[in-house]
Scaffold this motif. Structure first.
Motif, PDB file in Angstrom:
ATOM      1  N   GLY A 142     -39.631 -34.746 -12.033  1.00  0.00           N
ATOM      2  CA  GLY A 142     -40.758 -33.845 -12.273  1.00  0.00           C
ATOM      3  C   GLY A 142     -40.389 -32.377 -12.181  1.00  0.00           C
ATOM      4  N   ARG A 143     -39.087 -32.089 -12.083  1.00  0.00           N
ATOM      5  CA  ARG A 143     -38.654 -30.692 -12.024  1.00  0.00           C
ATOM      6  C   ARG A 143     -38.635 -30.124 -13.438  1.00  0.00           C
ATOM      7  N   GLU A 144     -39.250 -28.941 -13.576  1.00  0.00           N
ATOM      8  CA  GLU A 144     -39.302 -28.352 -14.924  1.00  0.00           C
ATOM      9  C   GLU A 144     -37.924 -27.850 -15.347  1.00  0.00           C
ATOM     10  N   LEU A 145     -37.507 -28.241 -16.528  1.00  0.00           N
ATOM     11  CA  LEU A 145     -36.200 -27.829 -17.042  1.00  0.00           C
ATOM     12  C   LEU A 145     -36.328 -26.708 -18.057  1.00  0.00           C
ATOM     13  N   GLY A 167     -26.488 -33.820 -18.686  1.00  0.00           N
ATOM     14  CA  GLY A 167     -26.381 -33.159 -17.386  1.00  0.00           C
ATOM     15  C   GLY A 167     -25.629 -31.849 -17.459  1.00  0.00           C
ATOM     16  N   ASP A 168     -25.344 -31.384 -18.667  1.00  0.00           N
ATOM     17  CA  ASP A 168     -24.602 -30.123 -18.829  1.00  0.00           C
ATOM     18  C   ASP A 168     -25.355 -28.918 -18.268  1.00  0.00           C
ATOM     19  N   HIS A 169     -26.687 -29.019 -18.272  1.00  0.00           N
ATOM     20  CA  HIS A 169     -27.465 -27.882 -17.763  1.00  0.00           C
ATOM     21  C   HIS A 169     -27.221 -27.675 -16.271  1.00  0.00           C
ATOM     22  N   ARG A 170     -26.817 -28.781 -15.577  1.00  0.00           N
ATOM     23  CA  ARG A 170     -26.573 -28.661 -14.136  1.00  0.00           C
ATOM     24  C   ARG A 170     -25.245 -27.949 -13.884  1.00  0.00           C
TER      25      ARG A 170
END
Lengths: 173, 199
Positions: A142-145, A167-170
């Protein structure tokens, strides 16, 4: 034996002839929890679009969303488009019919629940600023990306979903 | 994708660029403006410090949500006029991309609905941008000092039976009574403004 074969063939053909994407029934949602329940709970990335049949940019955006849904639903992306049609005067049934008719006419195969609660409440819940369409991407917790106001750019949005799925955004942070 | 959809998308992409300023803050000076009144073809000037109390409402011809609030705005304008409240309805939508928002259509609407206020054409969407309006309808209440005292929705619901908070009228009542507005800032909801493309 020939008859059995024919029956099997007929059954296979009937399955093949059935539209691959069926429009889900329009359910009602009156809270954030209701909305969240509409997502495929096994999905890794969740896309929530706010729209209405009376909103021209929203209507124009729907074919893009349908294509995104078709490309990404098997990859773990769940798309829900929350209709704000019930915000207009008129009965809830009329609003629901408008959404159902629209979804059927465009062969939308993602859920298009009808929001039936207070508009300011849902705006506060999702920190909206009054304009639709808005598209918000969440992770499975539920975390907004990300959040896109106005019509999404399909190419950019696909690239964004790809990043979120891998998962590249992490790692970029 | 059908050609019609593509054409509509292209039109909308052109008509809705990232535009519009920050919504005026409570207490901010309201910008003056002079715009053509579609009802009679004459210019109407709004000098924020000249009126006792002013309501500037951004609205339009075609947005179903704005149209749903139209009778309410007319009702409130009539109700508050004797108390010295002046209403201005401003249409900021680009009529080149959306011909239904053109002056002649505005005039027809103002006449058929009996607008008790000027219906002004914000031809280049500049006034809406200065106020930071985002949607139609979007309300700003300006006091005699020219300051914004309320911004946001008309009411919290377009459905009379579901209204819990009366945005505009509660604010007007409070200001007219010399009190403070309980909800000074609410979130206007409606159709996004169809910004005039910079030429």
């Amino acid at each position: 034996m020939t008859r059995v074969r024919a029956l099997i063939l007929a059954a296979v053909m009937s399955i093949a002839a059935t539209p691959h994407f069926a429009e889900p029934p329009v359910v009602e949602a009156d809270s954030r929890a209701d909305v969240v329940r509409q997502f495929d709970q096994s999905s890794k990335v969740r896309v929530l679009n706010f729209w209405a049949t009376w909103c021209m940019p929203c209507v124009a955006e729907m074919p893009i969303l349908q294509k995104i849904h078709e490309s990404y639903r098997e990859r773990g992306v769940s798309l829900v488009a929350l209709s704000m049609d019930d915000a207009l005067p008129g009965s809830r049934e009329e609003a629901r019919r408008r959404v159902e008719t629209f979804a059927a006419s465009r062969s939308l195969s993602f859920p298009t629940p009808l929001y039936v609660g207070s508009v300011p409440d849902i705006e506060s819940e999702f920190d909206l600023d009054g304009e639709i369409p808005v598209t918000i991407v969440f992770d499975e917790n539920g975390r907004e990306l990300s959040r896109i106001k106005g019509i999404i750019d399909a190419t950019r949005f696909r690239a964004e979903l790809d990043r979120f799925l891998t998962g590249d955004h992490r790692s970029a942070k | 994708m059908k050609i019609q959809t593509l054409a509509l998308l292209a039109l909308i992409a052109i008509a809705i660029p990232a535009f519009g300023g920050e919504e005026l803050a409570i207490g901010a000076d309201a910008p003056a403006f002079s715009l053509l009144n579609a009802a009679d073809g004459k210019y109407v000037s709004f000098d924020p410090k000249k009126n006792k109390l002013s309501v500037v409402v951004f609205t339009c011809n075609e947005c179903p949500y704005a149209k749903a609030f139209e009778p309410r705005i007319i009702e409130l304008a009539k109700h508050y006029a004797p108390m010295g409240v002046t209403f201005y309805a401003v249409n900021p939508n680009d009529d080149a991309a959306y011909p239904a928002e053109a002056m002649d259509k505005m005039r027809a609407r103002a006449t058929s609905k009996g607008f008790p206020f000027p219906y002004l054409k914000d031809t280049d969407s500049a006034v809406a941008s200065k106020y930071g309006a985002r949607v139609t309808p979007h309300v700003f209440i300006v006091d005699s000092a020219g300051r914004v005292r309320y911004r946001g929705y008309v009411d919290d619901s377009a459905k009379v039976e579901e209204r819990k908070h009366l945005g505009m009228s509660d604010a007007l009542d409070a200001i007219l009574a010399g009190g403070t507005v309980k909800r000074q800032s609410t979130k206007a909801f409606g159709c996004s403004i169809k910004w005039k493309r910079a030429s």
